[in-house]
Design a protein around this motif. Structure first.
Motif, PDB file in Angstrom:
ATOM      1  N   GLN A 135      43.269  20.934  17.898  1.00  0.00           N
ATOM      2  CA  GLN A 135      44.182  20.610  16.801  1.00  0.00           C
ATOM      3  C   GLN A 135      43.791  19.322  16.079  1.00  0.00           C
ATOM      4  N   ASP A 136      43.170  18.379  16.798  1.00  0.00           N
ATOM      5  CA  ASP A 136      42.812  17.111  16.177  1.00  0.00           C
ATOM      6  C   ASP A 136      41.468  17.155  15.459  1.00  0.00           C
ATOM      7  N   GLN A 137      40.823  18.321  15.414  1.00  0.00           N
ATOM      8  CA  GLN A 137      39.535  18.486  14.750  1.00  0.00           C
ATOM      9  C   GLN A 137      39.720  19.050  13.348  1.00  0.00           C
ATOM     10  N   ILE A 138      38.975  18.506  12.377  1.00  0.00           N
ATOM     11  CA  ILE A 138      39.048  19.036  11.018  1.00  0.00           C
ATOM     12  C   ILE A 138      38.324  20.377  10.949  1.00  0.00           C
ATOM     13  N   SER A 139      38.515  21.101   9.852  1.00  0.00           N
ATOM     14  CA  SER A 139      38.015  22.478   9.757  1.00  0.00           C
ATOM     15  C   SER A 139      36.539  22.577   9.438  1.00  0.00           C
ATOM     16  N   MET A 140      35.884  21.483   9.101  1.00  0.00           N
ATOM     17  CA  MET A 140      34.448  21.503   8.818  1.00  0.00           C
ATOM     18  C   MET A 140      33.789  20.324   9.523  1.00  0.00           C
ATOM     19  N   GLU A 141      32.464  20.305   9.536  1.00  0.00           N
ATOM     20  CA  GLU A 141      31.772  19.219  10.215  1.00  0.00           C
ATOM     21  C   GLU A 141      32.220  17.870   9.660  1.00  0.00           C
ATOM     22  N   PRO A 142      32.335  16.857  10.508  1.00  0.00           N
ATOM     23  CA  PRO A 142      32.758  15.531  10.048  1.00  0.00           C
ATOM     24  C   PRO A 142      31.844  14.938   8.978  1.00  0.00           C
ATOM     25  N   SER A 143      30.593  15.388   8.949  1.00  0.00           N
ATOM     26  CA  SER A 143      29.644  14.844   7.972  1.00  0.00           C
ATOM     27  C   SER A 143      29.889  15.368   6.558  1.00  0.00           C
ATOM     28  N   LYS A 144      30.684  16.415   6.408  1.00  0.00           N
ATOM     29  CA  LYS A 144      30.924  17.009   5.088  1.00  0.00           C
ATOM     30  C   LYS A 144      32.056  16.289   4.359  1.00  0.00           C
ATOM     31  N   ASN A 145      32.024  16.421   3.048  1.00  0.00           N
ATOM     32  CA  ASN A 145      33.081  15.867   2.196  1.00  0.00           C
ATOM     33  C   ASN A 145      34.281  16.818   2.241  1.00  0.00           C
ATOM     34  N   LYS A 146      35.323  16.401   2.960  1.00  0.00           N
ATOM     35  CA  LYS A 146      36.462  17.277   3.190  1.00  0.00           C
ATOM     36  C   LYS A 146      37.139  17.695   1.886  1.00  0.00           C
ATOM     37  N   LEU A 147      37.359  16.746   0.983  1.00  0.00           N
ATOM     38  CA  LEU A 147      38.043  17.061  -0.276  1.00  0.00           C
ATOM     39  C   LEU A 147      37.212  18.019  -1.125  1.00  0.00           C
ATOM     40  N   LEU A 148      35.887  17.829  -1.134  1.00  0.00           N
ATOM     41  CA  LEU A 148      35.007  18.702  -1.914  1.00  0.00           C
ATOM     42  C   LEU A 148      35.043  20.129  -1.367  1.00  0.00           C
ATOM     43  N   VAL A 149      34.970  20.268  -0.047  1.00  0.00           N
ATOM     44  CA  VAL A 149      35.000  21.596   0.565  1.00  0.00           C
ATOM     45  C   VAL A 149      36.326  22.291   0.273  1.00  0.00           C
ATOM     46  N   GLU A 150      37.425  21.561   0.395  1.00  0.00           N
ATOM     47  CA  GLU A 150      38.741  22.152   0.132  1.00  0.00           C
ATOM     48  C   GLU A 150      38.880  22.565  -1.325  1.00  0.00           C
ATOM     49  N   ASP A 151      38.387  21.738  -2.244  1.00  0.00           N
ATOM     50  CA  ASP A 151      38.458  22.083  -3.675  1.00  0.00           C
ATOM     51  C   ASP A 151      37.578  23.292  -3.990  1.00  0.00           C
ATOM     52  N   PHE A 152      36.411  23.374  -3.328  1.00  0.00           N
ATOM     53  CA  PHE A 152      35.545  24.533  -3.570  1.00  0.00           C
ATOM     54  C   PHE A 152      36.206  25.818  -3.074  1.00  0.00           C
ATOM     55  N   ARG A 153      36.844  25.768  -1.930  1.00  0.00           N
ATOM     56  CA  ARG A 153      37.520  26.954  -1.405  1.00  0.00           C
ATOM     57  C   ARG A 153      38.693  27.357  -2.288  1.00  0.00           C
ATOM     58  N   GLU A 154      39.345  26.368  -2.875  1.00  0.00           N
ATOM     59  CA  GLU A 154      40.413  26.674  -3.833  1.00  0.00           C
ATOM     60  C   GLU A 154      39.828  27.312  -5.088  1.00  0.00           C
ATOM     61  N   LEU A 155      38.644  26.844  -5.516  1.00  0.00           N
ATOM     62  CA  LEU A 155      37.967  27.446  -6.661  1.00  0.00           C
ATOM     63  C   LEU A 155      37.600  28.890  -6.366  1.00  0.00           C
ATOM     64  N   ARG A 156      37.130  29.161  -5.166  1.00  0.00           N
ATOM     65  CA  ARG A 156      36.805  30.528  -4.760  1.00  0.00           C
ATOM     66  C   ARG A 156      38.039  31.424  -4.854  1.00  0.00           C
ATOM     67  N   ALA A 157      39.164  30.932  -4.354  1.00  0.00           N
ATOM     68  CA  ALA A 157      40.404  31.707  -4.426  1.00  0.00           C
ATOM     69  C   ALA A 157      40.827  31.932  -5.878  1.00  0.00           C
ATOM     70  N   THR A 158      40.574  30.949  -6.738  1.00  0.00           N
ATOM     71  CA  THR A 158      40.946  31.070  -8.155  1.00  0.00           C
ATOM     72  C   THR A 158      40.151  32.159  -8.855  1.00  0.00           C
ATOM     73  N   ILE A 159      38.832  32.209  -8.635  1.00  0.00           N
ATOM     74  CA  ILE A 159      38.021  33.217  -9.315  1.00  0.00           C
ATOM     75  C   ILE A 159      38.332  34.621  -8.784  1.00  0.00           C
ATOM     76  N   GLU A 160      38.761  34.712  -7.517  1.00  0.00           N
ATOM     77  CA  GLU A 160      39.173  36.015  -7.002  1.00  0.00           C
ATOM     78  C   GLU A 160      40.443  36.480  -7.694  1.00  0.00           C
ATOM     79  N   ARG A 161      41.372  35.556  -7.915  1.00  0.00           N
ATOM     80  CA  ARG A 161      42.605  35.910  -8.626  1.00  0.00           C
ATOM     81  C   ARG A 161      42.324  36.267 -10.075  1.00  0.00           C
ATOM     82  N   MET A 162      41.317  35.636 -10.678  1.00  0.00           N
ATOM     83  CA  MET A 162      40.954  35.926 -12.072  1.00  0.00           C
ATOM     84  C   MET A 162      40.189  37.238 -12.203  1.00  0.00           C
ATOM     85  N   GLY A 163      39.774  37.821 -11.085  1.00  0.00           N
ATOM     86  CA  GLY A 163      39.043  39.083 -11.127  1.00  0.00           C
ATOM     87  C   GLY A 163      37.589  38.943 -11.518  1.00  0.00           C
ATOM     88  N   LEU A 164      37.012  37.749 -11.336  1.00  0.00           N
ATOM     89  CA  LEU A 164      35.621  37.530 -11.737  1.00  0.00           C
ATOM     90  C   LEU A 164      34.624  38.151 -10.767  1.00  0.00           C
TER      91      LEU A 164
END
Length: 462
Positions: free
Chosen positions: A106-135
């Motif tokens: 539970q105390d571990q983040i969802s990606m490697e500690p070396s990654k930019n957490k905010l960037l990864v989360e924003d990219f995954r949100e972008l992925r969800a957005t383009i799926e909703r747009m039907g792209l």
């Protein structure tokens, strides 16, 4: 004994994928980092998908996408790669259940500690957005017209020689028409290989084998093996097959150039690589390299069906054009065709990195009456996205880059070519030569100091 992290036996909540009555253990990123499959031959290989931990040590050789691509993610978070490369995720997860061994604590983040957490989360949100747009939705009519265009251009190439003869002008016009046809076939097989044409994976695979084998004379299995690795780890040395030319032919990147200089390695005159780049790439490297490895890997893997498709192209090509051109002219026709095809198909973006190539009159004339946006940025971020939607996602990607202070380059085709030459001449080579000269001067200085010391000792003894 196989090297593996100590399993502390912490129990997590029950997971329906792992079977009734079973519970999962909790692990940290430090535990996962020890299971990369490197070093000890029996070391476990773990990867993380959506916080679930899977042991692929006994599975990676049977991975349908190839053993290398999944092994590249051992000890890492593979969530985004899994999402990008698997259309039917629910079906794949059923087969993954037997590999599940635990999940992140539970105390571990969802990606490697070396990654930019905010960037990864924003990219995954972008992925969800383009799926909703039907792209990611497919348009069969577009690809049918592309396929029809390929056949018409190839027919026009043969008719030109048959009707107007084999003098220089009809000869060159025929080369241009057939090159455009093969270039479009290259783009179409690329989309088929990315599962971007049909909703069913099987149809993509069958038609892909026909297009790349019968229409282009290349190996479908070899292309998928290398190209998927390229998309999984783009521009990563020893993992991206597109960088295999380093250091045999070229020196790539600042860090690698300095390393070569420090090791005093020189396989080619790198200080002239900006001059011999186009000389080797167009007439020799791609036609010979591609065709050699297409046959070599296909025979090595004993993929006789794939080999039959490749041979069918050359048989059809010979029977179609040999009566019109003769053997000698046919050989020149093929070499000219191959050089021009790969010059237009292998865009400079694959040599520079992922950047946007702005559509121009030149790129439209090379891609045929139905041009498409070959934006490598969209293609790498969303591999299964149809090419006609790249321009729609480009502003969203640009906005994401601006938010996280990431440079987003969009250049015309000729400017990108100029950058290839400039970078090859100024940056990489200058660093290699500088490091080489530093070490050479150090060696000469050491030798000089040694000689002085020897003379002093000789004088003292005398």
């Amino acid at each position: 004994m196989a090297l593996q992290p100590a399993r502390e036996g912490k129990e997590a909540k029950k997971d329906p994928q792992s079977g009734a009555g079973s519970s999962m253990q909790l692990f940290t990123w430090e535990d996962i980092g020890l299971c990369t499959g490197q070093g000890h031959p029996q070391q476990e290989q773990w990867l993380v998908i959506d916080r679930k931990i899977y042991d692929i040590g006994q599975f990676y050789q049977r991975h349908p996408g190839g053993a290398q691509i999944i092994s590249h993610y051992a000890g890492q978070d593979a969530t985004d790669a899994f999402t990008a490369f698997h259309a039917n995720k629910a079906l794949v997860r059923k087969y993954m259940s037997s590999l599940l061994i635990g999940e992140l604590a539970q105390d571990q983040i969802s990606m490697e500690p070396s990654k930019n957490k905010l960037l990864v989360e924003d990219f995954r949100e972008l992925r969800a957005t383009i799926e909703r747009m039907g792209l990611l939705n497919l348009n069969g009519l577009f690809f049918f017209l592309i396929f029809l265009q390929i056949l018409l251009l190839e027919a026009a190439s043969w008719i030109t020689l048959w009707y107007f003869g084999t003098s220089l002008l009809p000869f060159l016009i025929s080369v241009v028409l057939l090159t455009t046809s093969l270039t479009q076939a290259g783009y179409l097989q690329h989309d088929l290989g990315h599962l971007s044409v049909f909703s069913k994976r099987k149809w993509n695979q069958v038609v892909h084998m026909f297009v790349i084998g019968q229409l282009m004379g290349m190996s479908a299995s070899w292309w998928k093996l290398t190209h998927v690795q390229h998309h999984a780890k783009p521009n990563c040395i020893c993992k991206d097959p597109d960088l295999s030319m380093h250091p045999i032919l070229f020196t790539l990147g600042k860090v690698l150039s300095v390393e070569l200089g420090m090791k005093k390695k020189k396989f080619m005159p790198y200080n002239h690589q900006h001059k011999y780049f186009f000389v080797t790439i167009l007439p020799f490297l791609f036609p010979v390299y591609f065709q050699y490895f297409a046959f070599h890997k296909t025979i090595q893997r004993k993929d006789w069906v794939d080999l039959a498709w490749i041979l069918s192209f050359y048989i059809r090509f010979f029977l179609t054009y040999e009566p019109l051109l003769g053997v000698k002219s046919l050989l020149g026709f093929y070499l000219l065709l191959s050089s021009r095809q790969h010059a237009t198909w292998i865009s400079p973006c694959s040599m520079i990195g992922s950047l946007g190539i702005r559509t121009s009159k030149l790129s439209i004339s090379e891609s045929g009456p139905l041009p498409r946006d070959r934006n490598p940025m969209g293609n790498h971020l969303f591999p299964t996205m149809p090419p006609y939607n790249y321009w729609k996602v480009a502003p969203l990607v640009k906005s994401l880059c601006a938010k996280h202070s990431i440079e987003y380059h969009c250049k015309p085709l000729l400017t990108a070519f100029a950058d290839v030459v400039h970078n090859s001449r100024e940056t990489r080579v200058s660093l290699w030569i500088t490091q080489w000269r530093i070490l050479l001067n150090m060696k000469q200085q050491t030798k000089k100091n040694t000689n002085v010391k020897i003379h002093k000792e000789w004088d003292r003894e005398c």
